[in-house]
Design a protein around this motif. Structure first.
Motif, PDB file in Angstrom:
ATOM      1  N   ILE A  85      -2.491  10.158  15.818  1.00  0.00           N
ATOM      2  CA  ILE A  85      -2.755   9.240  14.705  1.00  0.00           C
ATOM      3  C   ILE A  85      -3.451   7.965  15.170  1.00  0.00           C
ATOM      4  O   ILE A  85      -4.255   7.401  14.436  1.00  0.00           O
ATOM      5  N   THR A  86      -3.166   7.523  16.391  1.00  0.00           N
ATOM      6  CA  THR A  86      -3.850   6.334  16.900  1.00  0.00           C
ATOM      7  C   THR A  86      -5.321   6.637  17.113  1.00  0.00           C
ATOM      8  O   THR A  86      -6.189   5.813  16.790  1.00  0.00           O
ATOM      9  N   SER A  87      -5.616   7.823  17.623  1.00  0.00           N
ATOM     10  CA  SER A  87      -7.003   8.240  17.792  1.00  0.00           C
ATOM     11  C   SER A  87      -7.712   8.304  16.437  1.00  0.00           C
ATOM     12  O   SER A  87      -8.828   7.805  16.290  1.00  0.00           O
ATOM     13  N   GLU A  88      -7.058   8.902  15.435  1.00  0.00           N
ATOM     14  CA  GLU A  88      -7.645   8.982  14.087  1.00  0.00           C
ATOM     15  C   GLU A  88      -7.937   7.593  13.542  1.00  0.00           C
ATOM     16  O   GLU A  88      -9.002   7.353  12.970  1.00  0.00           O
TER      17      GLU A  88
ATOM     18  N   SER B 218      -0.913  10.817   8.565  1.00  0.00           N
ATOM     19  CA  SER B 218      -2.377  10.942   8.525  1.00  0.00           C
ATOM     20  C   SER B 218      -2.929  10.408   7.208  1.00  0.00           C
ATOM     21  O   SER B 218      -4.035   9.861   7.174  1.00  0.00           O
ATOM     22  N   VAL B 219      -2.162  10.531   6.128  1.00  0.00           N
ATOM     23  CA  VAL B 219      -2.591   9.997   4.826  1.00  0.00           C
ATOM     24  C   VAL B 219      -2.710   8.474   4.899  1.00  0.00           C
ATOM     25  O   VAL B 219      -3.710   7.893   4.455  1.00  0.00           O
ATOM     26  N   VAL B 220      -1.717   7.816   5.468  1.00  0.00           N
ATOM     27  CA  VAL B 220      -1.746   6.353   5.602  1.00  0.00           C
ATOM     28  C   VAL B 220      -2.895   5.933   6.519  1.00  0.00           C
ATOM     29  O   VAL B 220      -3.597   4.950   6.235  1.00  0.00           O
ATOM     30  N   ILE B 221      -3.111   6.679   7.576  1.00  0.00           N
ATOM     31  CA  ILE B 221      -4.217   6.370   8.494  1.00  0.00           C
ATOM     32  C   ILE B 221      -5.538   6.484   7.751  1.00  0.00           C
ATOM     33  O   ILE B 221      -6.401   5.603   7.855  1.00  0.00           O
ATOM     34  N   GLN B 222      -5.716   7.531   6.963  1.00  0.00           N
ATOM     35  CA  GLN B 222      -6.954   7.712   6.207  1.00  0.00           C
ATOM     36  C   GLN B 222      -7.144   6.597   5.178  1.00  0.00           C
ATOM     37  O   GLN B 222      -8.251   6.087   5.000  1.00  0.00           O
ATOM     38  N   GLN B 223      -6.079   6.196   4.517  1.00  0.00           N
ATOM     39  CA  GLN B 223      -6.162   5.082   3.565  1.00  0.00           C
ATOM     40  C   GLN B 223      -6.570   3.793   4.274  1.00  0.00           C
ATOM     41  O   GLN B 223      -7.354   2.998   3.741  1.00  0.00           O
ATOM     42  N   THR B 224      -6.066   3.596   5.477  1.00  0.00           N
ATOM     43  CA  THR B 224      -6.413   2.407   6.255  1.00  0.00           C
ATOM     44  C   THR B 224      -7.882   2.433   6.635  1.00  0.00           C
ATOM     45  O   THR B 224      -8.584   1.411   6.526  1.00  0.00           O
ATOM     46  N   VAL B 225      -8.376   3.576   7.057  1.00  0.00           N
ATOM     47  CA  VAL B 225      -9.796   3.708   7.414  1.00  0.00           C
ATOM     48  C   VAL B 225     -10.668   3.475   6.182  1.00  0.00           C
ATOM     49  O   VAL B 225     -11.697   2.785   6.263  1.00  0.00           O
TER      50      VAL B 225
END
Length: 186
Positions: free
Chosen positions: A88-91, A169-176
């Motif tokens: 997730i950090t990489s994503e 991964s959903v939260v990571i995508q929202q952050t991106v």
């Protein structure tokens, strides 16, 4: 000890060095205020009662922090925990860097497991002298824009950011996606 993997064993694993002394903070307290250190026997024997250096702390052994820390370390010990943090950090970092570059910004960064950082400079950034070449005013605008999007990063680009096992991964995508929006506005 598994909890010392990244901080102690990780120095060897990631950078090819074995530290003389390692200090640890909130991770061993499950995010609560606490600290600990570990080192070579000859160094640790300098600490009282074996040696002349006295060490004490107001929060040393705080039962709440120790309980939270034990549960955090148990979670980190579960198979796949560090691999998940790495994923997730990489994503997150790759998503932020790609979004920044697509919007025309000079940006670079890196990560190790659940810790990351990025700089508004073409980079690469290997040390503090390189980091000081960053456009800190742009980071400040990015930081404020992300706050408006409901994303909280460290206040300075000289501070590390952290992901956790709670990030999906959903939260990571929202952050991106929020970063993409903010980058377009800078």
């Amino acid at each position: 000890m598994t909890g010392f993997r990244l901080a102690y064993g990780g120095a060897q694993e990631y950078f090819g060095i074995t530290p003389d002394l390692t200090t640890l903070g909130k991770i061993i307290g499950g995010g609560l205020p606490v600290g600990a250190y570990r080192g070579r026997r000859d160094i640790m024997e300098l600490v009282a009662p074996a040696g002349p250096m006295y060490q004490a702390g107001t929060l040393s052994g705080n039962p709440l922090a120790m309980t939270a820390g034990i549960h955090t370390l148990k979670r980190l010990k579960e198979p796949g925990s560090y691999e998940y943090l790495n994923k997730i950090t990489s994503e997150l970092l790759e998503g932020i860097l790609e979004a920044g570059k697509r919007a025309g910004h000079g940006i670079c960064g890196g990560y190790v497991s659940g810790m990351f950082g990025f700089f508004f400079t073409e980079g690469p950034v290997y040390n503090f002298e390189d980091a000081k070449k960053s456009v800190t005013a742009k980071f400040a605008r990015f930081y404020r824009g992300m706050l408006e999007e409901g994303v909280y990063f460290a206040r300075s680009q000289f501070e590390a950011g952290f992901t956790s096992l709670a990030h999906s991964s959903v939260v990571i995508q929202q952050t991106v996606e929020a970063a993409e929006k903010v980058f377009r506005q800078l």
